[in-house]
Design an enzyme around this catalytic site. Structure first.
Site, mmCIF file in Angstrom:
data_model
loop_
_atom_site.group_PDB
_atom_site.id
_atom_site.type_symbol
_atom_site.label_atom_id
_atom_site.label_comp_id
_atom_site.label_asym_id
_atom_site.label_seq_id
_atom_site.Cartn_x
_atom_site.Cartn_y
_atom_site.Cartn_z
ATOM 1 C CD GLU A 282 -3.133 -0.730 2.189
ATOM 2 O OE1 GLU A 282 -3.026 0.232 2.956
ATOM 3 O OE2 GLU A 282 -4.087 -1.521 2.220
ATOM 4 C CD GLU B 111 -4.038 -5.437 3.857
ATOM 5 O OE1 GLU B 111 -4.865 -4.594 4.258
ATOM 6 O OE2 GLU B 111 -2.812 -5.278 3.927
HETATM 7 C C1 GBH Z 1 -5.021 -1.664 5.369
HETATM 8 O O1 GBH Z 1 -5.031 -0.361 4.868
HETATM 9 C C2 GBH Z 1 -3.658 -1.930 5.956
HETATM 10 O O2 GBH Z 1 -2.798 -2.512 4.992
HETATM 11 C C3 GBH Z 1 -3.676 -2.766 7.198
HETATM 12 O O3 GBH Z 1 -2.429 -2.698 7.827
HETATM 13 C C4 GBH Z 1 -4.788 -2.300 8.104
HETATM 14 O O4 GBH Z 1 -4.786 -2.976 9.326
HETATM 15 C C5 GBH Z 1 -6.079 -2.518 7.366
HETATM 16 O O5 GBH Z 1 -6.106 -1.773 6.194
HETATM 17 C C6 GBH Z 1 -7.306 -2.110 8.167
HETATM 18 O O6 GBH Z 1 -7.333 -0.724 8.361
HETATM 19 O O7 GBH Z 1 -10.705 6.723 8.389
HETATM 20 O O8 GBH Z 1 -12.065 7.318 6.469
HETATM 21 O O9 GBH Z 1 -9.970 8.455 6.862
HETATM 22 C C7 GBH Z 1 -6.229 0.114 4.325
HETATM 23 C C8 GBH Z 1 -6.016 1.537 3.793
HETATM 24 C C9 GBH Z 1 -5.975 3.855 4.310
HETATM 25 C C10 GBH Z 1 -7.790 2.497 4.962
HETATM 26 C C11 GBH Z 1 -6.476 4.947 5.238
HETATM 27 C C12 GBH Z 1 -8.255 3.537 5.921
HETATM 28 C C13 GBH Z 1 -8.446 5.874 6.318
HETATM 29 C C14 GBH Z 1 -9.912 6.035 6.011
HETATM 30 N N1 GBH Z 1 -6.364 2.539 4.767
HETATM 31 N N2 GBH Z 1 -7.920 4.846 5.419
HETATM 32 S S1 GBH Z 1 -10.709 7.235 7.008
#
Ligand code: GBH
Length: 590
Positions: free
Chosen positions: A269, A490
């Site tokens: 990511e 994922e």
């Molecule tokens: C994944 O990222 C990760 O690879 C993993 O480590 C993590 O545990 C998993 O997701 C679950 O979160 O709160 O509306 O601002 C996912 C990508 C990017 C998703 C930032 C959440 C914030 C959304 N993430 N995003 S918000």
């Protein structure tokens, strides 16, 4: 579609209300992948059969029967009696409820794909100071008030000590793969090969051996956000030398484990890294100081991450791992962007642009070559407007463009949710500061929001909405844009309120996404496998331990960190074993 189904479809749509409809009468609980019908029978319904979906927080029941009273099915395309996520009653001959042809359950064939579960080093290992150098997440999580409840990953799930236990969980899950990440600073304490840590190497080596002995293929991520602090001190992903250091680190890993491991994901990511860590104006991550410089730091970090990936690819090829059956890819992430209005070109163009700025920021250089034209043109145009001396999107050399193109043999897809999207107007763009438009939205010229029709997986966490149909769209779009094999690296969701071990929401979420994958396979998309995030509850970055993504519960007040399977673990074990699902339609539950 043959003539007869087409005719019957038209017939159903036109005369659904007065036709006699055959209905499957029965029910099932959504904790297995089989329909547990009691006394299965096909019944004739005059008008409609209704599907009813009930979630009382304990069990989740799905029933089909005739709508004798026409209480629910006054029109043929609406769900009635909707009590939030707890009960939904739909009319069966509407596409919104149950697939038109589904008077019998449909078999969703998943025999062609692998099943897997995933974790990441900082989120599960613990043993933070046990022969390991600090990473930026150690530093960041120890700054007061950055992480929910000031939680840290110092101990996490103690997988550094309990890994044998983890392998047992995986065995019980019937999965063919386990995706985990290596902590860079556990291998090279200061991030460079001056400080090789044999104890760390042995840890991963033992884990790999145990997995192989259990017939579970290791899928290794080499960087899941935990950059060695010593490299951050020199600029991290803003310093091109970090790409060289990453090349040395990955080469060493390939040398150590290349004969035993075939699937490699150097970087997880990169979009989250650049948006969260090197921008952070919309939810920060470590190191978290870049929001004011995001306009350029985001793209500079993106370029360095791609060059780091290229160094890993060069090492991989140098060591001839590709000719020995190894495959290497990059795990990308983002939502699927649904155009707000499919017939409005502003919206469809917003969706295409959003794809290029999210998935394409890394996908285009890897699978087509160079930055996507939409990204290049837009940032050049904005940079000129901002009176910069050049574009804040740094250019690649011709050699870098050539090297990067084709440097990933598959794409990892981390999918959680979809969002609606529309274009920002010029007027909005001109008032970005007053309107508080975040950098990423500004650069992409979009507004994004979740549709109020979607089920929010956890009422207090406005992020994951149930949009499995977005996964099908995304998979098809990636396929047509890049024509590349896809490993879903994922997919999963956080716990819903009070469900605890009976995590019926997660089962329904996984069920829907697996059905979407089965449909994408039929569409002709090359899906290699599915991976549940996550094997267990863990350190969920800024949310600490308050947000739980595990299919196993971890007791964080127990020094042993006991793991207990949730219902979803049983469900997934069942799917992984049978490689099929029964269901009616992914649209049957919202
Ligand atoms: C994944 O990222 C990760 O690879 C993993 O480590 C993590 O545990 C998993 O997701 C679950 O979160 O709160 O509306 O601002 C996912 C990508 C990017 C998703 C930032 C959440 C914030 C959304 N993430 N995003 S918000």
């Amino acid at each position: 579609m043959g003539k007869i189904p087409v005719l019957s479809l038209i017939f159903t749509l036109l005369f659904g209300f007065c036709s006699s409809l055959k209905c499957y009468n029965g029910s099932f609980q959504e904790v297995t992948n089989f329909m547990a019908f009691e006394g299965p029978e096909i019944i004739d319904c005059n008008g409609f059969c209704v599907s009813q979906y009930q979630n009382d927080g304990q069990t989740l029941n799905y029933t089909l029967r005739c709508d004798d009273s026409t209480k629910y099915c006054i029109t043929n395309n609406q769900c009635k009696d909707d009590y939030g996520t707890s009960t939904k009653t739909c009319c069966c001959n509407s596409d919104l409820c149950v697939h038109q042809n589904a008077t019998n359950p449909i078999i969703y064939d998943l025999s062609q794909i692998t099943f897997s579960s995933a974790t990441a080093a900082y989120q599960v290992e613990g043993g933070a100071w046990d022969c390991r150098g600090p990473s930026i997440w150690d530093t960041y999580s120890h700054i007061p008030n950055k992480i929910h409840n000031n939680d840290t990953g110092d101990d996490a799930c103690k997988s550094y000590y309990k890994w044998k236990n983890d392998v047992e969980l995986l065995k019980n899950l019937n999965v063919q793969q386990y995706r985990f990440s290596i902590s860079w600073s556990r291998i090279f304490i200061d991030g460079t090969n001056n400080t090789i840590n044999d104890v760390g190497v042995k840890y991963y080596s033992d884990l790999i051996d145990a997995l192989i002995a259990a017939n579970i293929e290791p899928v290794i991520t080499m960087f899941h956000w935990d950059l060695p602090q010593s490299l951050m001190d020199l600029g991290g992903w803003l310093n091109e030398n970090t790409a060289i250091k990453f090349g040395e680190y990955t080469r060493y890993i390939f040398q150590q484990f290349g004969s035993r491991v075939k699937k490699w994901i150097p970087i997880n990511e990169p979009l989250s890294v650049v948006q969260g860590e090197f921008c952070g104006d919309n939810g920060a991550g470590a190191p978290g100081e870049f929001a004011p410089h995001c306009a350029w730091s985001l793209y500079l970090a993106a370029k360095t991450l791609l060059l780091a990936h290229l160094e890993a690819w060069k090492a991989f090829q140098d060591l001839k791992l590709d000719s020995e059956g190894g495959v290497l890819g990059m795990a990308l992430n983002g939502p699927w962007f649904f155009p707000a209005n499919l017939t409005n070109v502003n919206d469809t163009e917003a969706s295409a642009r959003a794809f290029d700025f999210y998935w394409g920021l890394f996908g285009h250089p890897l699978f087509v070559g160079d930055w996507a034209p939409r990204v290049k043109d837009r940032i050049a145009e904005l940079s000129a407007k901002e009176n910069r001396t050049g574009s804040r999107l740094p250019a690649f050399t011709a050699a870098q463009i050539q090297g990067l193109k084709g440097s990933a043999q598959f794409v990892g897809v981390n999918y959680y949710n979809g969002l609606m999207v529309t274009s920002r107007t010029d007027e909005e763009e001109a008032h970005r500061w007053e309107l508080g438009i975040k950098t990423v939205d500004y650069d992409t010229k979009i507004r994004q929001w979740p549709s109020p029709e979607w089920r929010q997986m956890n009422a207090s966490d406005p992020w994951i909405y149930y949009t499995p149909f977005g996964l099908r769209k995304l998979l098809n779009y990636i396929h047509t844009q890049y024509n590349i094999s896809i490993l879903i690296t994922e997919n999963g969701c956080m716990d819903n309120y009070d469900e605890d071990l009976k995590d019926v929401s997660r089962v329904s979420y996984l069920r829907g996404h697996l059905m979407a994958i089965a449909q994408a396979l039929q569409d002709g998309v090359k899906v290699m496998g599915h991976t549940v995030w996550s094997l267990m509850d863990n350190f969920e970055w800024g949310d600490g331990y308050s947000t739980k993504f595990g299919i196993h519960r971890v007791n964080f007040s127990d020094p042993e960190r006991a793991r207990t399977p949730k219902a979803s673990a049983g469900f997934y074990a069942n799917v992984a074993k049978t490689k099929m699902l029964q269901g009616f339609s992914i649209n049957s539950r919202h």
